[in-house]
Design a protein around this motif. Structure first.
Motif, short mmCIF file in Angstrom:
data_model
loop_
_atom_site.label_atom_id
_atom_site.label_comp_id
_atom_site.label_asym_id
_atom_site.label_seq_id
_atom_site.Cartn_x
_atom_site.Cartn_y
_atom_site.Cartn_z
N ASN A 101 -6.23 18.46 2.93
CA ASN A 101 -7.06 19.58 3.54
C ASN A 101 -7.88 20.25 2.26
O ASN A 101 -7.34 20.71 1.28
N ARG A 102 -8.97 19.77 2.17
CA ARG A 102 -9.92 20.04 1.13
C ARG A 102 -10.25 21.55 0.92
O ARG A 102 -10.86 21.91 0.12
N SER A 103 -9.78 22.20 1.98
CA SER A 103 -9.96 23.80 1.74
C SER A 103 -8.97 24.43 1.05
O SER A 103 -9.08 25.63 0.71
N PHE A 104 -8.10 23.65 0.92
CA PHE A 104 -6.72 23.98 -0.19
C PHE A 104 -7.17 23.74 -1.84
O PHE A 104 -7.47 22.59 -1.85
N LYS A 105 -7.05 24.66 -2.58
CA LYS A 105 -7.46 24.28 -3.89
C LYS A 105 -6.42 23.34 -4.70
O LYS A 105 -6.67 22.54 -5.51
N ARG A 106 -5.34 23.60 -4.03
CA ARG A 106 -4.19 22.64 -4.61
C ARG A 106 -4.38 21.26 -4.21
O ARG A 106 -4.21 20.15 -5.18
N HIS A 107 -4.90 21.03 -3.08
CA HIS A 107 -5.21 19.55 -2.75
C HIS A 107 -6.46 19.02 -3.49
O HIS A 107 -6.15 17.68 -3.81
N ASN A 108 -7.48 19.77 -3.84
CA ASN A 108 -8.40 19.15 -4.35
C ASN A 108 -8.14 18.92 -5.90
O ASN A 108 -8.51 17.94 -6.45
N LEU A 109 -7.02 19.69 -6.32
CA LEU A 109 -6.67 19.53 -7.83
C LEU A 109 -5.83 18.28 -7.85
O LEU A 109 -5.95 17.43 -8.97
N ILE A 110 -4.97 18.18 -6.77
CA ILE A 110 -4.23 16.87 -6.86
C ILE A 110 -4.84 15.60 -6.70
O ILE A 110 -4.78 14.41 -7.22
N VAL A 111 -6.12 15.74 -5.75
CA VAL A 111 -7.11 14.40 -5.44
C VAL A 111 -7.48 14.08 -6.89
O VAL A 111 -7.32 12.86 -7.23
N GLU A 112 -8.03 15.18 -7.53
CA GLU A 112 -8.86 14.86 -8.86
C GLU A 112 -7.87 14.38 -9.82
O GLU A 112 -8.33 13.34 -10.53
N GLN A 113 -6.80 14.87 -9.76
CA GLN A 113 -5.61 14.13 -10.70
C GLN A 113 -5.51 12.93 -10.49
O GLN A 113 -5.28 12.09 -11.46
N PHE A 114 -5.19 12.23 -9.33
CA PHE A 114 -5.02 10.99 -8.92
C PHE A 114 -6.17 10.12 -9.32
O PHE A 114 -6.16 9.12 -10.06
N ARG A 115 -7.09 10.96 -9.05
CA ARG A 115 -8.54 9.71 -9.45
C ARG A 115 -8.93 9.67 -10.85
O ARG A 115 -9.18 8.59 -11.27
N ASN A 116 -8.23 10.49 -11.87
CA ASN A 116 -8.68 10.65 -13.16
C ASN A 116 -7.36 9.83 -13.99
O ASN A 116 -7.48 9.13 -14.64
N ASP A 117 -6.15 10.06 -13.16
CA ASP A 117 -4.91 9.46 -13.97
C ASP A 117 -4.49 8.02 -13.50
O ASP A 117 -4.03 7.29 -14.18
N ILE A 156 1.00 -1.04 0.01
CA ILE A 156 -0.20 -0.06 -0.04
C ILE A 156 0.81 1.37 -0.10
O ILE A 156 1.74 1.31 0.85
N THR A 157 0.59 2.13 -0.88
CA THR A 157 1.57 3.37 -0.96
C THR A 157 0.72 4.69 -0.48
O THR A 157 -0.24 4.89 -1.02
N PRO A 158 1.57 5.15 0.65
CA PRO A 158 0.96 6.56 0.82
C PRO A 158 1.72 7.58 0.45
O PRO A 158 2.71 7.44 0.10
N LEU A 159 1.05 8.58 0.11
CA LEU A 159 1.70 9.79 -0.54
C LEU A 159 1.12 11.21 0.03
O LEU A 159 -0.02 11.12 0.62
N THR A 160 1.69 12.23 -0.08
CA THR A 160 1.34 13.46 0.38
C THR A 160 0.72 14.29 -0.86
O THR A 160 1.20 14.05 -2.04
N PRO A 161 -0.16 15.09 -0.90
CA PRO A 161 -0.54 16.04 -2.04
C PRO A 161 0.45 16.85 -2.54
O PRO A 161 0.42 18.04 -2.37
N GLU A 162 1.14 16.24 -3.38
CA GLU A 162 2.08 17.14 -4.10
C GLU A 162 1.92 16.93 -5.76
O GLU A 162 1.51 15.73 -6.15
N PHE A 163 2.14 17.78 -6.54
CA PHE A 163 1.96 17.48 -7.94
C PHE A 163 2.95 16.45 -8.50
O PHE A 163 2.53 15.99 -9.69
N LEU A 164 4.05 16.47 -7.97
CA LEU A 164 4.99 15.24 -8.45
C LEU A 164 4.79 14.04 -8.14
O LEU A 164 5.46 13.05 -8.28
N SER A 165 3.75 13.96 -7.09
CA SER A 165 3.46 12.50 -6.40
C SER A 165 3.21 11.75 -7.47
O SER A 165 3.55 10.41 -7.40
N ILE A 166 2.30 11.91 -8.60
CA ILE A 166 2.02 11.04 -9.52
C ILE A 166 3.45 10.53 -10.40
O ILE A 166 3.32 8.99 -10.46
#
Length: 255
Positions: free
Chosen positions: A193-209, A146-156
Protein backbone atom coordinates in the motif's frame (compact mmCIF):
# COMPACT_ATOMS: atom_id res chain seq x y z
CA UNK A 1 8.31 -27.07 -20.18
CA UNK A 2 9.15 -24.65 -17.38
CA UNK A 3 8.64 -25.46 -13.71
CA UNK A 4 8.24 -22.91 -10.93
CA UNK A 5 7.99 -22.99 -7.16
CA UNK A 6 6.73 -20.11 -5.05
CA UNK A 7 8.48 -20.36 -1.73
CA UNK A 8 9.96 -18.73 1.35
CA UNK A 9 10.18 -19.97 4.94
CA UNK A 10 7.41 -17.65 6.10
CA UNK A 11 3.68 -18.21 6.21
CA UNK A 12 0.98 -15.71 5.30
CA UNK A 13 2.86 -13.94 2.50
CA UNK A 14 0.47 -15.00 -0.27
CA UNK A 15 2.29 -17.97 -1.82
CA UNK A 16 -0.94 -19.81 -2.63
CA UNK A 17 -2.91 -16.82 -3.90
CA UNK A 18 -0.05 -15.64 -6.08
CA UNK A 19 0.81 -19.05 -7.52
CA UNK A 20 -2.86 -19.74 -8.26
CA UNK A 21 -3.64 -16.41 -9.87
CA UNK A 22 -0.40 -16.38 -11.85
CA UNK A 23 -1.08 -19.95 -12.96
CA UNK A 24 -4.48 -18.89 -14.26
CA UNK A 25 -2.97 -16.00 -16.23
CA UNK A 26 -0.26 -18.30 -17.60
CA UNK A 27 -2.96 -20.68 -18.82
CA UNK A 28 -3.97 -18.01 -21.33
CA UNK A 29 -0.55 -18.51 -22.92
CA UNK A 30 -0.07 -22.28 -22.67
CA UNK A 31 -1.04 -25.47 -20.83
CA UNK A 32 -0.52 -25.18 -17.08
CA UNK A 33 -0.47 -27.76 -14.29
CA UNK A 34 -0.63 -26.56 -10.69
CA UNK A 35 0.74 -29.13 -8.24
CA UNK A 36 -0.40 -28.69 -4.67
CA UNK A 37 2.78 -29.39 -2.73
CA UNK A 38 1.42 -27.90 0.50
CA UNK A 39 0.74 -30.73 3.00
CA UNK A 40 -2.38 -28.87 4.16
CA UNK A 41 -3.76 -28.76 0.61
CA UNK A 42 -4.37 -25.01 0.56
CA UNK A 43 -4.61 -24.76 -3.22
CA UNK A 44 -6.91 -27.78 -3.36
CA UNK A 45 -9.23 -26.28 -0.75
CA UNK A 46 -9.42 -23.06 -2.76
CA UNK A 47 -10.03 -24.54 -6.20
CA UNK A 48 -11.76 -27.85 -5.46
CA UNK A 49 -13.75 -27.11 -2.31
CA UNK A 50 -16.95 -28.46 -3.85
CA UNK A 51 -15.22 -31.66 -4.99
CA UNK A 52 -13.15 -32.59 -1.93
CA UNK A 53 -15.37 -35.50 -0.92
CA UNK A 54 -15.27 -37.03 -4.39
CA UNK A 55 -11.52 -36.75 -5.05
CA UNK A 56 -9.87 -40.15 -5.45
CA UNK A 57 -6.20 -39.49 -6.15
CA UNK A 58 -3.63 -36.92 -5.09
CA UNK A 59 0.04 -36.00 -5.42
CA UNK A 60 1.29 -38.60 -2.97
CA UNK A 61 -0.45 -41.39 -4.91
CA UNK A 62 1.62 -40.49 -7.98
CA UNK A 63 4.83 -40.27 -5.95
CA UNK A 64 4.22 -43.75 -4.54
CA UNK A 65 3.59 -45.10 -8.03
CA UNK A 66 -0.01 -46.08 -7.28
CA UNK A 67 -1.50 -44.07 -10.16
CA UNK A 68 -0.33 -42.25 -13.28
CA UNK A 69 -0.07 -38.47 -13.46
CA UNK A 70 -3.14 -38.18 -15.67
CA UNK A 71 -5.20 -40.16 -13.14
CA UNK A 72 -4.41 -37.67 -10.39
CA UNK A 73 -4.98 -34.45 -12.35
CA UNK A 74 -8.23 -32.58 -12.84
CA UNK A 75 -8.84 -29.97 -15.51
CA UNK A 76 -10.43 -26.96 -13.84
CA UNK A 77 -10.29 -24.37 -16.65
CA UNK A 78 -9.25 -24.26 -20.30
CA UNK A 79 -5.54 -25.12 -20.40
CA UNK A 80 -5.40 -25.33 -16.58
CA UNK A 81 -5.28 -28.48 -14.43
CA UNK A 82 -4.45 -29.24 -10.81
CA UNK A 83 -2.89 -32.20 -9.06
CA UNK A 84 -4.47 -31.96 -5.60
CA UNK A 85 -3.37 -32.76 -2.08
CA UNK A 86 -5.96 -33.71 0.51
CA UNK A 87 -6.33 -35.88 3.60
CA UNK A 88 -8.70 -38.82 3.75
CA UNK A 89 -7.31 -41.08 6.43
CA UNK A 90 -4.36 -42.43 4.44
CA UNK A 91 -0.63 -41.62 4.47
CA UNK A 92 -0.44 -38.01 3.33
CA UNK A 93 2.16 -35.85 1.63
CA UNK A 94 3.74 -34.73 4.90
CA UNK A 95 4.20 -38.31 6.08
CA UNK A 96 5.65 -39.25 2.70
CA UNK A 97 8.11 -36.40 3.01
CA UNK A 98 9.23 -37.54 6.45
CA UNK A 99 9.79 -41.16 5.42
CA UNK A 100 10.20 -42.05 1.75
CA UNK A 101 11.99 -38.92 0.53
CA UNK A 102 15.15 -39.89 2.39
CA UNK A 103 15.70 -42.64 -0.16
CA UNK A 104 14.00 -40.85 -3.10
CA UNK A 105 15.34 -37.26 -3.13
CA UNK A 106 14.91 -36.98 -6.91
CA UNK A 107 11.30 -38.19 -7.03
CA UNK A 108 9.92 -34.81 -8.08
CA UNK A 109 12.27 -34.78 -11.07
CA UNK A 110 10.75 -38.10 -12.09
CA UNK A 111 7.30 -36.56 -11.61
CA UNK A 112 8.16 -33.62 -13.87
CA UNK A 113 9.48 -36.00 -16.52
CA UNK A 114 6.07 -37.71 -16.57
CA UNK A 115 4.25 -34.37 -16.67
CA UNK A 116 6.36 -33.24 -19.63
CA UNK A 117 5.15 -36.22 -21.65
CA UNK A 118 1.62 -34.86 -21.29
CA UNK A 119 2.68 -31.69 -23.15
CA UNK A 120 2.23 -29.13 -20.41
CA UNK A 121 4.02 -25.84 -20.99
CA UNK A 122 4.23 -24.70 -17.36
CA UNK A 123 4.14 -26.39 -13.97
CA UNK A 124 3.62 -24.42 -10.79
CA UNK A 125 4.23 -25.87 -7.33
CA UNK A 126 2.49 -24.34 -4.34
CA UNK A 127 4.45 -25.12 -1.17
CA UNK A 128 4.02 -24.76 2.55
CA UNK A 129 6.33 -22.44 4.50
CA UNK A 130 8.72 -25.12 5.76
CA UNK A 131 12.14 -26.25 4.59
CA UNK A 132 11.80 -29.97 5.24
CA UNK A 133 12.89 -32.75 2.89
CA UNK A 134 9.61 -32.25 1.03
CA UNK A 135 10.17 -28.60 0.20
CA UNK A 136 13.85 -29.18 -0.59
CA UNK A 137 13.02 -32.01 -3.00
CA UNK A 138 10.52 -29.82 -4.86
CA UNK A 139 12.88 -26.86 -5.03
CA UNK A 140 15.67 -29.11 -6.29
CA UNK A 141 13.47 -30.23 -9.19
CA UNK A 142 12.31 -26.80 -10.37
CA UNK A 143 13.75 -24.52 -13.03
CA UNK A 144 12.96 -21.39 -11.07
CA UNK A 145 12.01 -20.35 -7.54
CA UNK A 146 10.07 -17.13 -6.97
CA UNK A 147 9.91 -15.64 -3.48
CA UNK A 148 6.81 -13.78 -2.25
CA UNK A 149 7.18 -11.50 0.77
CA UNK A 150 5.09 -8.97 2.61
CA UNK A 151 6.34 -5.45 3.41
CA UNK A 152 8.05 -6.01 6.76
CA UNK A 153 11.41 -4.61 7.82
CA UNK A 154 12.65 -8.10 8.70
CA UNK A 155 11.80 -9.42 5.24
CA UNK A 156 15.29 -8.65 3.94
CA UNK A 157 16.74 -10.84 6.68
CA UNK A 158 14.27 -13.51 5.58
CA UNK A 159 15.39 -13.36 1.96
CA UNK A 160 19.03 -13.65 3.02
CA UNK A 161 18.25 -16.78 5.05
CA UNK A 162 16.24 -18.23 2.18
CA UNK A 163 19.01 -17.45 -0.32
CA UNK A 164 21.45 -19.32 1.91
CA UNK A 165 19.17 -22.38 1.87
CA UNK A 166 18.81 -22.09 -1.91
CA UNK A 167 22.60 -22.06 -2.26
CA UNK A 168 22.77 -25.38 -0.40
CA UNK A 169 20.06 -26.84 -2.62
CA UNK A 170 21.91 -25.57 -5.67
CA UNK A 171 25.05 -27.30 -4.44
CA UNK A 172 23.09 -30.55 -4.12
CA UNK A 173 21.96 -30.12 -7.71
CA UNK A 174 25.54 -29.64 -8.91
CA UNK A 175 26.58 -32.78 -7.08
CA UNK A 176 24.11 -34.85 -9.09
CA UNK A 177 23.95 -35.56 -12.79
CA UNK A 178 21.41 -32.76 -13.19
CA UNK A 179 23.70 -29.83 -13.65
CA UNK A 180 22.19 -26.49 -14.53
CA UNK A 181 21.20 -23.73 -12.18
CA UNK A 182 17.97 -23.12 -10.33
CA UNK A 183 17.02 -19.55 -11.16
CA UNK A 184 16.18 -17.44 -8.12
CA UNK A 185 16.08 -13.82 -9.19
CA UNK A 186 12.53 -12.65 -8.60
CA UNK A 187 10.94 -11.31 -5.41
CA UNK A 188 7.28 -10.36 -5.18
CA UNK A 189 6.47 -7.78 -2.51
CA UNK A 190 2.84 -8.59 -1.87
CA UNK A 191 0.07 -6.51 -0.29
CA UNK A 192 1.84 -3.21 -0.87
CA UNK A 193 0.00 0.00 0.00
CA UNK A 194 1.94 2.97 -1.30
CA UNK A 195 -0.04 5.34 0.93
CA UNK A 196 1.83 3.83 3.91
CA UNK A 197 5.21 5.44 4.52
CA UNK A 198 6.52 2.18 5.98
CA UNK A 199 5.68 0.27 2.80
CA UNK A 200 7.46 2.87 0.65
CA UNK A 201 10.56 2.63 2.82
CA UNK A 202 10.60 -1.16 2.62
CA UNK A 203 10.14 -1.22 -1.16
CA UNK A 204 13.02 1.20 -1.60
CA UNK A 205 15.16 -0.79 0.82
CA UNK A 206 14.60 -3.93 -1.24
CA UNK A 207 15.38 -2.17 -4.51
CA UNK A 208 18.59 -0.74 -3.08
CA UNK A 209 19.84 -3.73 -1.08
CA UNK A 210 18.65 -6.80 -2.99
CA UNK A 211 20.17 -5.93 -6.34
CA UNK A 212 20.58 -9.51 -7.53
CA UNK A 213 16.79 -9.92 -7.76
CA UNK A 214 14.10 -8.17 -9.75
CA UNK A 215 11.54 -6.83 -7.30
CA UNK A 216 7.87 -6.85 -8.28
CA UNK A 217 5.10 -5.09 -6.40
CA UNK A 218 1.55 -6.39 -5.96
CA UNK A 219 -0.85 -4.06 -4.20
CA UNK A 220 -3.43 -4.78 -1.56
CA UNK A 221 -6.64 -6.30 -2.91
CA UNK A 222 -9.60 -7.24 -0.70
CA UNK A 223 -11.28 -9.08 -3.59
CA UNK A 224 -8.67 -11.84 -3.45
CA UNK A 225 -10.13 -13.30 -0.26
CA UNK A 226 -13.63 -13.03 -1.70
CA UNK A 227 -12.76 -14.86 -4.92
CA UNK A 228 -11.02 -17.64 -2.99
CA UNK A 229 -14.18 -18.25 -1.02
CA UNK A 230 -15.98 -18.77 -4.32
CA UNK A 231 -13.32 -20.98 -5.89
CA UNK A 232 -12.51 -18.33 -8.48
CA UNK A 233 -9.42 -16.52 -9.70
CA UNK A 234 -9.12 -12.75 -9.39
CA UNK A 235 -9.22 -12.24 -13.15
CA UNK A 236 -12.54 -14.10 -13.26
CA UNK A 237 -14.10 -12.47 -10.21
CA UNK A 238 -12.87 -8.89 -10.50
CA UNK A 239 -11.09 -8.26 -13.83
CA UNK A 240 -11.02 -4.52 -13.10
CA UNK A 241 -8.72 -5.07 -10.12
CA UNK A 242 -5.79 -2.66 -9.95
CA UNK A 243 -3.40 -5.53 -9.19
CA UNK A 244 -4.12 -7.47 -12.40
CA UNK A 245 -1.55 -5.45 -14.42
CA UNK A 246 1.07 -6.21 -11.74
CA UNK A 247 0.30 -9.93 -11.97
CA UNK A 248 0.50 -9.82 -15.76
CA UNK A 249 3.90 -8.13 -15.51
CA UNK A 250 5.13 -11.07 -13.45
CA UNK A 251 3.69 -13.53 -15.95
CA UNK A 252 5.51 -11.74 -18.77
CA UNK A 253 8.77 -12.28 -16.90
CA UNK A 254 8.05 -16.02 -16.55
CA UNK A 255 7.44 -16.89 -20.20
Amino acid sequence: MKSYAFHVQTGGVGKTTLSGNLGYLLSMLGRVLIIDGHPQGSMTTWLLADKLKSLKHEVVDVLRGDVLVEQATLQIRDNLSIMPTFRQGKPDLESYGETSLVSEPMIFLDLLDEVKLLQYDYVIFDLGPGMSLLEKAILLACDEVITPLTPEFLSIDGIEIFSYEMAKIQKSRRNTLLGGKIVHNKIILNNINRSFKRHNLIVEQFRNDVTRCRVFEVGQESKIAECQGLGLFLEEYHPESRVIPSLKEIVDSMI
